[in-house]
Design an enzyme around this catalytic site. Structure first.
Site, PDB file in Angstrom:
ATOM      1  N   ARG A 285       9.279 -63.370   3.228  1.00  0.00           N
ATOM      2  CA  ARG A 285       8.502 -62.445   2.399  1.00  0.00           C
ATOM      3  C   ARG A 285       8.205 -63.016   1.017  1.00  0.00           C
ATOM      4  O   ARG A 285       7.329 -62.532   0.315  1.00  0.00           O
ATOM      5  CB  ARG A 285       9.260 -61.125   2.242  1.00  0.00           C
TER       6      ARG A 285
ATOM      7  N   ASN B 148       9.878 -54.829  -5.834  1.00  0.00           N
ATOM      8  CA  ASN B 148       8.770 -55.458  -5.125  1.00  0.00           C
ATOM      9  C   ASN B 148       7.526 -54.660  -5.507  1.00  0.00           C
ATOM     10  O   ASN B 148       7.500 -53.451  -5.341  1.00  0.00           O
ATOM     11  CB  ASN B 148       9.036 -55.362  -3.607  1.00  0.00           C
ATOM     12  N   GLY B 149       6.504 -55.316  -6.034  1.00  0.00           N
ATOM     13  CA  GLY B 149       5.288 -54.595  -6.421  1.00  0.00           C
ATOM     14  C   GLY B 149       4.824 -55.020  -7.800  1.00  0.00           C
ATOM     15  O   GLY B 149       5.279 -56.037  -8.335  1.00  0.00           O
TER      16      GLY B 149
ATOM     17  N   CYS C  76       7.951 -59.431  -1.937  1.00  0.00           N
ATOM     18  CA  CYS C  76       9.317 -59.871  -2.179  1.00  0.00           C
ATOM     19  C   CYS C  76      10.223 -59.263  -1.111  1.00  0.00           C
ATOM     20  O   CYS C  76       9.876 -58.273  -0.481  1.00  0.00           O
ATOM     21  CB  CYS C  76       9.784 -59.420  -3.553  1.00  0.00           C
TER      22      CYS C  76
ATOM     23  N   TRP D  16       8.428 -63.334  -4.870  1.00  0.00           N
ATOM     24  CA  TRP D  16       7.103 -63.969  -4.768  1.00  0.00           C
ATOM     25  C   TRP D  16       6.420 -63.593  -6.068  1.00  0.00           C
ATOM     26  O   TRP D  16       6.034 -62.439  -6.255  1.00  0.00           O
ATOM     27  CB  TRP D  16       6.359 -63.416  -3.550  1.00  0.00           C
TER      28      TRP D  16
ATOM     29  N   GLU E 258      -3.174 -73.187   6.125  1.00  0.00           N
ATOM     30  CA  GLU E 258      -2.026 -72.510   5.523  1.00  0.00           C
ATOM     31  C   GLU E 258      -0.719 -73.248   5.734  1.00  0.00           C
ATOM     32  O   GLU E 258       0.153 -73.179   4.877  1.00  0.00           O
ATOM     33  CB  GLU E 258      -1.934 -71.032   5.941  1.00  0.00           C
TER      34      GLU E 258
ATOM     35  N   HIS F  68     -26.509 -76.943   9.815  1.00  0.00           N
ATOM     36  CA  HIS F  68     -27.180 -76.348   8.646  1.00  0.00           C
ATOM     37  C   HIS F  68     -26.396 -76.581   7.357  1.00  0.00           C
ATOM     38  O   HIS F  68     -26.556 -75.835   6.400  1.00  0.00           O
ATOM     39  CB  HIS F  68     -27.398 -74.848   8.873  1.00  0.00           C
TER      40      HIS F  68
ATOM     41  N   LYS G   3       4.609 -63.432   3.934  1.00  0.00           N
ATOM     42  CA  LYS G   3       4.234 -62.884   5.244  1.00  0.00           C
ATOM     43  C   LYS G   3       3.341 -61.655   5.129  1.00  0.00           C
ATOM     44  O   LYS G   3       2.352 -61.536   5.834  1.00  0.00           O
ATOM     45  CB  LYS G   3       5.506 -62.550   6.030  1.00  0.00           C
TER      46      LYS G   3
ATOM     47  N   LYS H  83      -5.140 -71.558  10.279  1.00  0.00           N
ATOM     48  CA  LYS H  83      -3.785 -72.006  10.631  1.00  0.00           C
ATOM     49  C   LYS H  83      -3.512 -73.376  10.002  1.00  0.00           C
ATOM     50  O   LYS H  83      -2.467 -73.596   9.404  1.00  0.00           O
ATOM     51  CB  LYS H  83      -3.606 -72.134  12.153  1.00  0.00           C
TER      52      LYS H  83
ATOM     53  N   GLU I 179      -9.889 -69.136  13.002  1.00  0.00           N
ATOM     54  CA  GLU I 179      -8.429 -68.997  13.028  1.00  0.00           C
ATOM     55  C   GLU I 179      -7.756 -70.374  13.045  1.00  0.00           C
ATOM     56  O   GLU I 179      -6.740 -70.587  12.367  1.00  0.00           O
ATOM     57  CB  GLU I 179      -8.033 -68.161  14.261  1.00  0.00           C
TER      58      GLU I 179
HETATM   59  C1  AGP Z   1      -1.791 -65.311   9.063  1.00  0.00           C
HETATM   60  O1  AGP Z   1      -1.434 -66.558   9.524  1.00  0.00           O
HETATM   61  C2  AGP Z   1      -1.833 -65.171   7.634  1.00  0.00           C
HETATM   62  N1  AGP Z   1      -0.559 -65.478   7.089  1.00  0.00           N
HETATM   63  C3  AGP Z   1      -2.532 -63.975   7.007  1.00  0.00           C
HETATM   64  O2  AGP Z   1      -3.891 -64.287   7.035  1.00  0.00           O
HETATM   65  C4  AGP Z   1      -2.334 -62.568   7.630  1.00  0.00           C
HETATM   66  O3  AGP Z   1      -2.897 -62.520   8.895  1.00  0.00           O
HETATM   67  C5  AGP Z   1      -2.974 -61.531   6.699  1.00  0.00           C
HETATM   68  O4  AGP Z   1      -2.325 -61.551   5.464  1.00  0.00           O
HETATM   69  C6  AGP Z   1      -2.947 -60.131   7.290  1.00  0.00           C
HETATM   70  O5  AGP Z   1      -1.644 -59.694   7.530  1.00  0.00           O
HETATM   71  P1  AGP Z   1      -1.356 -58.399   8.375  1.00  0.00           P
HETATM   72  O6  AGP Z   1      -1.803 -58.665   9.776  1.00  0.00           O
HETATM   73  O7  AGP Z   1       0.127 -58.203   8.283  1.00  0.00           O
HETATM   74  O8  AGP Z   1      -2.139 -57.288   7.756  1.00  0.00           O
END
Ligand code: AGP
Length: 617
Positions: free
Chosen positions: A27, A100-101, A2, A74, A497, A513, A612, A494, A490
């Site tokens: 966030r 937050n938590g 959050c 969040w 997400e 496979h 994030k 990308k 990756e």
């Molecule tokens: C990246 O596009 C993602 N949103 C996510 O996988 C991110 O890389 C992961 O949560 C790790 O975050 P960090 O690098 O801040 O630890």
């Protein structure tokens, strides 16, 4: 996860808090709320949806108090409803709180409070903390160590709270004060001119001040407009350490770009330059890192490396594994931080641990770091956010120096991690078998990365056109080999997400496979095709896809010539040294995902269900 902002000073608090919340929206963005203390009462405005929704609401415009706090949520406990949005008020109306938590023992505390006559309007664990502070506040005599009664009631509450928290609290009978405390969730205090701020991220306060104090776990800060006092949960006094933020508000603004992800993709040449600035030896044959806190002698005694990370950062670690094994000829293991922390795997002596994390706050990565330290290993961190929990708890590390990354989808942080991983391989390699000449060529190659990234970015318009033709698909494969296999992973991450297209990354040869069963004219494949010894093998894999009518996008390096008609679309990037190739190949993969998401009308910077930095388990 959050976003948290608190303000106390001479200005109207609500507009400053809303401005800060907008900068923190990445966030968490389920709901947002603001509370100010005015005319002897708390005025609260909160609603589900974005900060813009809240701002449109006339209620926030009318908030006139000069002390207040705001939150973007969040959801963890309780659905996304107005009632569950923060701030929360205690049922007697004396305490307001944002959090937050996750409070793990909230059910027991709630039962205790219900017994004492407190009532609850929401399903959140946060409201439980709020009422427990009110309970202690009502009973609390003057505090210890010169603390106010207000701080003492927060301290008593937190001693009972199990779980993680970053909180800001206001008390009706302490109108000029904010109390803030953390355990496992980041909080930064800003010390301005006659005003104090607190936020979960520097981005929310950097427009008001660059003087900040990073609150540590187990600390409670008591803020007035002009004063800051920090104590611990055990009531010991702490001398605040004031740091200077090195970036400015322009770094956290969109400028002429449509999305932060787009801005951050295009910032990559500069980000790569920043990540390597001042980090090569005078003789130009190796890398230097200032903050490793480990001598060259100790480094020579290391026999293997272990990397833990999550998501995109794990993909960067996997490329680093390849680079260290290839150029330093040393064994490396990579693991999901979330698995490592519980797996209790047997570890070798003389292993050096690394964690990689853009935010430095990812709870799984932090837990992996703590687990490795508990077992007696040194842990170094590759991390972007200065002063983050991971940066502080690691024994040493390497800052990425790429400025704030706001887009939820990591881009510039990823490629700078790839660069730092390659520099590490060079550094370790030069202590072992990599010759002076090979080192010099390696350094020259790394220095060429920003320029090559600029050339790769010139493909943007072409990739946008391809994205228009591929945006309607519902499944996609990303295929690459060796150091480009993690780039395939990756690419798939990308795309998933930000565009919600189902995508998988695979080593190109592994495709036959199992995943090949998915191939049809409805499932395109993105192939990463560099020149070199694997080229013919990759072409064979492409032919297997083509034979099954699978559409193909080929991302090739400049000298690659594919058989006519094999690829439906081709994106050309410049040839690059093996250590730089994954960086250059990442750029078209990022652009393709970005433009497909834009084409599908997705909210690129704030994809659904994501935040994030993931600071809860
Ligand atoms: C990246 O596009 C993602 N949103 C996510 O996988 C991110 O890389 C992961 O949560 C790790 O975050 P960090 O690098 O801040 O630890």
């Amino acid at each position: 996860m959050c976003g948290i902002v608190g303000y106390i000073g001479r200005q109207k608090a609500a507009p400053l808090i809303l401005e800060g919340l907008k900068r923190l929206e990445y966030r968490g963005y389920d709901s947002a709320g603001v509370a100010v203390l005015e005319n002897g009462r708390f005025s609260v405005a909160k609603r589900i949806g974005r900060v813009a929704n809240l701002e449109k609401d006339g209620a926030t415009q009318r908030l006139a108090g000069t002390a207040g706090m705001g939150h973007t949520r969040w959801a963890t406990h309780g659905g996304v409803t107005d009632a569950n949005a923060h701030p929360h008020l205690s049922s007697d109306g004396t305490i307001a709180l944002i959090h937050n938590g996750v409070i793990e023992n909230y059910a027991q505390i709630k039962a205790f409070l219900i017994d004492k006559g407190y009532t609850f309007k929401s399903e959140t664990d946060t409201e439980v903390l709020c009422n427990l502070i009110a309970y202690h506040h009502a009973k609390e005599p003057a505090g210890h160590n010169g603390d106010s009664r207000f701080v003492e009631s927060v301290r008593k509450t937190l001693r009972h709270a199990e779980g993680t928290y970053g909180i800001v609290v206001m008390a009706l009978d302490a109108p000029g004060e904010l109390v803030t405390a953390r355990k496992g969730s980041p909080l930064i205090i800003g010390l301005g001119d006659g005003e104090s701020l607190v936020a979960s991220d520097v981005a929310a306060i950097v427009s008001r001040t660059q003087n900040v104090v990073y609150l540590k776990d187990g600390e409670i800060a008591h803020l007035t407009a002009k004063n800051l006092a920090i104590t611990t949960l055990g009531a010991g006094a702490v001398e605040p350490v004031i740091d200077k933020v090195t970036w400015s508000i322009a770094d956290a603004e969109l400028g002429t770009f449509s999305h932060f992800m787009e801005k951050e993709i295009f910032e990559q040449p500069a980000a790569l330059e920043n990540a390597m600035r001042g980090r090569f030896s005078e003789d130009g044959s190796t890398a230097n890192f200032g903050g490793l806190n480990i001598t060259a002698g100790e480094f020579r005694g290391i026999e293997r490396f272990m990397f833990c990370a999550c998501g995109t950062a794990l993909h960067a670690a996997m490329v680093t594994e390849h680079m260290i094994e290839r150029f330093a000829r040393m064994p490396v293991e990579c693991d999901y931080a979330s698995e490592f922390r519980y797996r209790n795997s047997p570890l070798f002596r003389n292993t050096l641990f690394f964690v990689m994390s853009q935010s430095g706050e990812t709870i799984d990565t932090l837990a992996a770091l703590r687990e490795a330290k508990r077992k007696g290993y040194k842990v170094l961190a590759v991390n972007n956010v200065v002063g983050s929990t991971i940066a502080r708890e690691a024994d040493g590390g390497i800052y990425q120096h790429v400025g704030p990354e706001v887009g939820v989808a990591s881009t510039k942080a990823f490629t700078s991690q790839l660069l730092i991983g390659a520099m590490l391989a060079l550094y370790i390699g030069r202590m072992r078998d990599l010759s002076f000449g090979e080192g010099v060529r390696f350094v020259e190659a790394l220095k060429s990365a920003p320029g090559l990234a600029r050339i790769a970015l010139e493909q943007a318009a072409h990739i946008r056109e391809i994205a228009k033709r591929f945006a309607h698909y519902t499944d996609m494969l990303f295929l690459g080999r060796l150091s480009l296999f993690p780039i395939a992973l990756e690419g798939a991450l990308k795309l998933k997400e930000i565009s919600y297209i189902h995508a998988e990354g695979y080593p190109a040869a592994e495709m036959k496979h199992g995943p090949i069963a998915l191939i049809s004219e409805k499932c395109p494949s993105v192939f990463l095709v560099p020149s070199g010894e694997m080229l013919n093998k990759i072409i064979s894999s492409m032919q297997e896809i083509k034979a099954r009518k699978g559409p193909i996008i080929a991302i090739v390096t400049a000298s690659v010539e594919l058989p006519a008609g094999l690829a439906d679309e081709t994106i050309v990037v410049p040839e690059a040294h093996e250590a730089v190739l994954p960086i250059i190949m990442s750029i078209p993969v990022q652009l393709l995902s970005y433009y497909i998401a834009v084409e599908r009308g997705c909210d690129v910077d704030k994809p659904r269900n994501l935040a994030k930095s993931v600071t809860v388990e």
